[in-house]
Design a protein around this motif. Sequence first.
Motif, PDB file in Angstrom:
ATOM      1  N   LEU B 149      29.769 -81.182-159.764  1.00  0.00           N
ATOM      2  CA  LEU B 149      30.608 -82.325-159.874  1.00  0.00           C
ATOM      3  C   LEU B 149      31.611 -82.395-161.150  1.00  0.00           C
ATOM      4  O   LEU B 149      32.705 -82.704-161.027  1.00  0.00           O
ATOM      5  N   PRO B 173      29.498 -92.888-162.333  1.00  0.00           N
ATOM      6  CA  PRO B 173      29.163 -93.414-160.952  1.00  0.00           C
ATOM      7  C   PRO B 173      28.581 -92.440-160.035  1.00  0.00           C
ATOM      8  O   PRO B 173      27.540 -92.870-159.379  1.00  0.00           O
ATOM      9  N   LEU B 174      29.406 -91.574-159.866  1.00  0.00           N
ATOM     10  CA  LEU B 174      29.201 -90.375-158.844  1.00  0.00           C
ATOM     11  C   LEU B 174      27.811 -89.644-158.980  1.00  0.00           C
ATOM     12  O   LEU B 174      27.290 -89.009-158.400  1.00  0.00           O
ATOM     13  N   ILE B 176      25.306 -90.991-160.684  1.00  0.00           N
ATOM     14  CA  ILE B 176      23.620 -91.770-160.732  1.00  0.00           C
ATOM     15  C   ILE B 176      22.758 -91.331-159.946  1.00  0.00           C
ATOM     16  O   ILE B 176      21.521 -91.208-160.455  1.00  0.00           O
ATOM     17  N   PRO B 177      22.955 -90.758-158.753  1.00  0.00           N
ATOM     18  CA  PRO B 177      21.739 -90.356-157.716  1.00  0.00           C
ATOM     19  C   PRO B 177      21.012 -89.305-158.636  1.00  0.00           C
ATOM     20  O   PRO B 177      20.079 -89.259-158.656  1.00  0.00           O
ATOM     21  N   ILE B 180      19.115 -90.645-161.685  1.00  0.00           N
ATOM     22  CA  ILE B 180      17.842 -91.314-161.306  1.00  0.00           C
ATOM     23  C   ILE B 180      16.910 -90.232-161.000  1.00  0.00           C
ATOM     24  O   ILE B 180      15.691 -90.227-161.257  1.00  0.00           O
ATOM     25  N   ARG B 184      13.393 -89.468-162.903  1.00  0.00           N
ATOM     26  CA  ARG B 184      12.125 -89.671-162.229  1.00  0.00           C
ATOM     27  C   ARG B 184      11.434 -88.426-162.132  1.00  0.00           C
ATOM     28  O   ARG B 184      10.057 -88.356-162.500  1.00  0.00           O
ATOM     29  N   TRP B 201      12.264 -86.115-154.104  1.00  0.00           N
ATOM     30  CA  TRP B 201      13.269 -86.062-155.004  1.00  0.00           C
ATOM     31  C   TRP B 201      13.898 -84.690-155.231  1.00  0.00           C
ATOM     32  O   TRP B 201      15.263 -84.398-155.490  1.00  0.00           O
ATOM     33  N   LEU B 204      16.582 -84.064-152.561  1.00  0.00           N
ATOM     34  CA  LEU B 204      17.795 -84.999-153.055  1.00  0.00           C
ATOM     35  C   LEU B 204      18.751 -84.299-153.726  1.00  0.00           C
ATOM     36  O   LEU B 204      19.734 -84.131-153.636  1.00  0.00           O
ATOM     37  N   SER B 207      20.117 -80.986-152.436  1.00  0.00           N
ATOM     38  CA  SER B 207      21.179 -81.353-151.212  1.00  0.00           C
ATOM     39  C   SER B 207      22.530 -81.731-152.182  1.00  0.00           C
ATOM     40  O   SER B 207      23.431 -81.595-151.539  1.00  0.00           O
ATOM     41  N   PHE B 208      22.315 -82.504-153.310  1.00  0.00           N
ATOM     42  CA  PHE B 208      23.323 -83.240-154.068  1.00  0.00           C
ATOM     43  C   PHE B 208      24.239 -81.746-154.443  1.00  0.00           C
ATOM     44  O   PHE B 208      25.340 -81.971-154.200  1.00  0.00           O
TER      45      PHE B 208
END
Lengths: 237, 226
Positions: B149, B173-174, B176-177, B180, B184, B201, B204, B207-208
């Motif tokens: 990104l 902001p983009l 943040i996922p 986190i 974690r 996780w 997630l 795939s991001f």
Amino acid sequence: MNQETTEESNEESYILVWLTGIVFLVAMAAIFLFVPTEQTEGPVQRIMYIHIPSAWLSFFAFFIVFICSILFLWKKEREWDIYAHASAEIGVIFCSLVLITGPIWAKPIWGTWWVWDARLTSTLILWLIYVAYLMLRAQTEAGSMRARYAAVLGIVGFLNIPFIHFSVLWWRTFHPQPKVISSEGFGKGMETSMLVTLGISLCAFTLLYFLLMGQRIRQEKLKDEIDRLKREQLYSS
Amino acid sequence: MNLYLNQIAAIVWKDFVTELKTRELLSAMFIFALLVILIFIFSINLSIVKASEVGPGILWVAFLFAGTIGLNRSFMLEKENGCLMGLMLVPADRTAIYFGKLISNLIFLSIMELFILPLFMIFFNIDLLSHLGPLLVVVFLGTLGFCALGTLLSSLSSNLKTREIMLPILLYPLLIPIIIGAVRMTGQILDGTELFDMMKWIGLTASFDIIYIGVSIMTIDHILEE
């Protein structure tokens, strides 16, 4: 734009203005006079009829930004850029409204203004993304570059929503479970009169969205027209 | 296909040669990341909180801030002397430019992180060596998402007047996922959890990474268009 179409669209927007006004009056009457006060939460619960429609409206507006951004990159027509811009502005306003009404509701019920709950957090992140989108638009000069960059951000930002949703959900949550569309079936978690009021309020807000969109699009097109006339004047003299 | 890979390799090689000549980027990123960690150590009381609980967050904040410096620098270099214009004139696909920059950003960031990790281990007195394998997987997944990104948005923000300010405002902001997720996962690894026990996780973040590389391939043509 010729004279006839301007008059026609003016007439249409007048109808929309009156319709929105009337539905809003009905919604206000329903919220404050018709619907019974919630048993445990008391009168403060009536803020829900503003809170949920605003949330729905801001998500809807951001979805429109996403669609218009894709269409712009595909067709490269100024029209779609205007739509995306207008929708993002309206979305940010209603997202702010959600973030303001939320704490007002939360303070007497949860005892704090803000908790780092999944839906509050994701709404805040969403607000930040689209504020950044509007900032990007404000920073760049009008033209093809601004439209392209904003469209890319409109797509990237909307695709982020599922990631935000799951990451903050697994992070932590204690928001009330969805009541309107719950696992027990549509509208089972709520009194009928409350559901009706919420429905009317939703209609009113949706009409308001289209009214604001229409106004904002017209404004932006007039701006384009003025720019064009100015340029013509400049070159002819 | 071979030609395409050669083009990517040429861009990566160019960035490496520039870095070897100037030695600006890596040292700046490393020192900055170190400073971020130090400032956090001074602003929290490590005798009250558990180091393994706050450590992962601090580590990723350091990576994020130092990485932003790297990204800003990476496209600034291209803007100077019209280098980006030259790249765009090359008869290569625009996605090759994206992948070239993505890979060189990824490599520079990874080198910086490899230097920071031992220092993190010493400062926080956390044993990283026993979890090194899973930890490197997680660091790679997080860094790849950041670069995927970040490369797209820094190519966009490099054309703005206020690029240094706009990049973090657009990017954070983009991200943040993925922040986190990475924090974690790092925390769970330091607690001794296996990679298989945090599949959600990993799914997630992976795939991001995939989705944003895909989106970048589709949209980079519209950003690098002059």
